[in-house]
Scaffold this motif. Structure first.
Motif, short mmCIF file in Angstrom:
data_model
loop_
_atom_site.label_atom_id
_atom_site.label_comp_id
_atom_site.label_asym_id
_atom_site.label_seq_id
_atom_site.Cartn_x
_atom_site.Cartn_y
_atom_site.Cartn_z
N ARG A 58 0.71 -1.14 -0.07
CA ARG A 58 0.07 0.08 0.08
C ARG A 58 1.08 1.32 -0.04
O ARG A 58 0.35 2.47 -0.39
CB ARG A 58 -0.87 0.10 1.02
N SER A 59 2.02 1.17 0.40
CA SER A 59 2.89 2.27 0.64
C SER A 59 3.94 2.50 -0.55
O SER A 59 4.58 3.52 -0.82
CB SER A 59 3.83 2.18 1.87
N GLY A 60 3.69 1.49 -1.76
CA GLY A 60 4.45 1.46 -2.86
C GLY A 60 4.70 3.09 -3.63
O GLY A 60 5.86 3.25 -3.98
N PHE A 61 3.51 3.74 -3.84
CA PHE A 61 3.78 4.99 -4.45
C PHE A 61 3.94 6.17 -3.64
O PHE A 61 3.70 7.29 -3.96
CB PHE A 61 2.71 4.94 -5.42
N ARG A 62 3.82 6.01 -2.25
CA ARG A 62 3.66 6.88 -1.36
C ARG A 62 5.01 7.31 -0.81
O ARG A 62 6.03 6.58 -0.97
CB ARG A 62 2.71 6.83 -0.19
N ASP A 63 5.22 8.59 -0.50
CA ASP A 63 6.34 9.15 0.35
C ASP A 63 6.10 8.85 1.83
O ASP A 63 5.82 9.46 2.63
CB ASP A 63 6.51 10.35 -0.03
N ILE A 64 6.62 7.57 2.20
CA ILE A 64 6.63 6.96 3.67
C ILE A 64 7.62 7.87 4.66
O ILE A 64 9.08 7.59 3.99
CB ILE A 64 6.54 5.40 3.73
N PRO A 65 7.14 8.20 5.65
CA PRO A 65 8.59 8.97 6.47
C PRO A 65 9.42 7.96 7.09
O PRO A 65 9.17 6.79 7.31
CB PRO A 65 7.56 9.50 7.36
N LYS A 66 10.63 8.28 6.88
CA LYS A 66 11.77 7.36 7.59
C LYS A 66 11.70 7.77 8.83
O LYS A 66 12.43 8.80 9.08
CB LYS A 66 13.08 7.64 6.80
N LEU A 67 11.14 6.86 9.68
CA LEU A 67 11.32 6.97 11.19
C LEU A 67 12.36 6.14 11.89
O LEU A 67 12.60 4.99 11.51
CB LEU A 67 9.89 6.71 11.77
N GLU A 68 13.19 6.65 12.72
CA GLU A 68 14.13 5.89 13.52
C GLU A 68 13.13 5.42 14.59
O GLU A 68 12.02 5.68 15.04
CB GLU A 68 15.23 6.85 14.05
N PRO A 69 13.57 4.18 15.35
CA PRO A 69 13.11 3.68 16.48
C PRO A 69 12.57 4.36 17.41
O PRO A 69 11.44 4.35 18.19
CB PRO A 69 14.16 2.49 16.89
N GLN A 70 13.40 5.48 17.63
CA GLN A 70 13.13 6.42 19.04
C GLN A 70 11.77 7.50 18.36
O GLN A 70 11.51 8.17 19.31
CB GLN A 70 14.13 7.07 19.53
#
Length: 158
Positions: A58-70
């Protein structure tokens, strides 16, 4: 949860951690000779992998935020569906192992339900509703296993 991208970032992280933890629990149960519960934990790990693949697709064409574990804000210390690490103790009994799994799946269900109940975004609601339904099925399956265990049945509750 304000955006679909944020929801998917959280879902991807949650399901990846759940798959890894259930895999660890399966290994511990198998090493301890509890093959039936090991199979259940492997099934739960596979369910999490399927949810992960769904969220990634579902995220394939979206700009998913790169979040760190914290960067993740969870209701507890870990992502909701990460089963308690003490559940990897090979000396853990079958009933205790099933309770660990139930607690993790219930927490995952409750997390997605809280997203469903609090978001105003219709697309997030649709995604969250699908995840709630899937997690509800896992909770129901575990409750059957626990009921079977409590009546002295061995093997699966199917």
């Amino acid at each position: 949860m304000l955006t679909v991208e944020e929801f998917l970032a959280y879902s991807i992280h949650l399901e990846a951690e759940a798959a890894a933890r259930f895999g660890e629990l399966a290994d511990a149960m198998e090493n301890g000779g509890n093959k039936e519960v090991a199979e259940l934990f492997r099934r739960l790990a596979n369910y999490s992998r399927m949810h992960l693949a769904d969220a990634q697709a579902r995220s394939g064409f979206r700009d998913i935020p790169k979040l760190e574990p914290q960067d993740f804000v969870w209701p507890d210390l870990e992502s909701p569906e990460s089963a308690a690490i003490w559940g990897a103790d090979p000396m853990l009994g079958r009933g205790e192992a099933l309770q660990v799994a139930l607690a993790a799946e219930t927490a995952g269900h409750d997390y997605y339900k809280s997203v469903l109940d609090t978001t105003d975004d219709p697309e997030v609601k649709r995604f969250a509703a699908a995840f709630v339904a899937e997690e509800a099925g896992h909770v129901a399956e575990l409750k059957k296993w626990i009921a079977a265990h409590e009546t002295g049945k061995t093997g699966t509750a199917d």
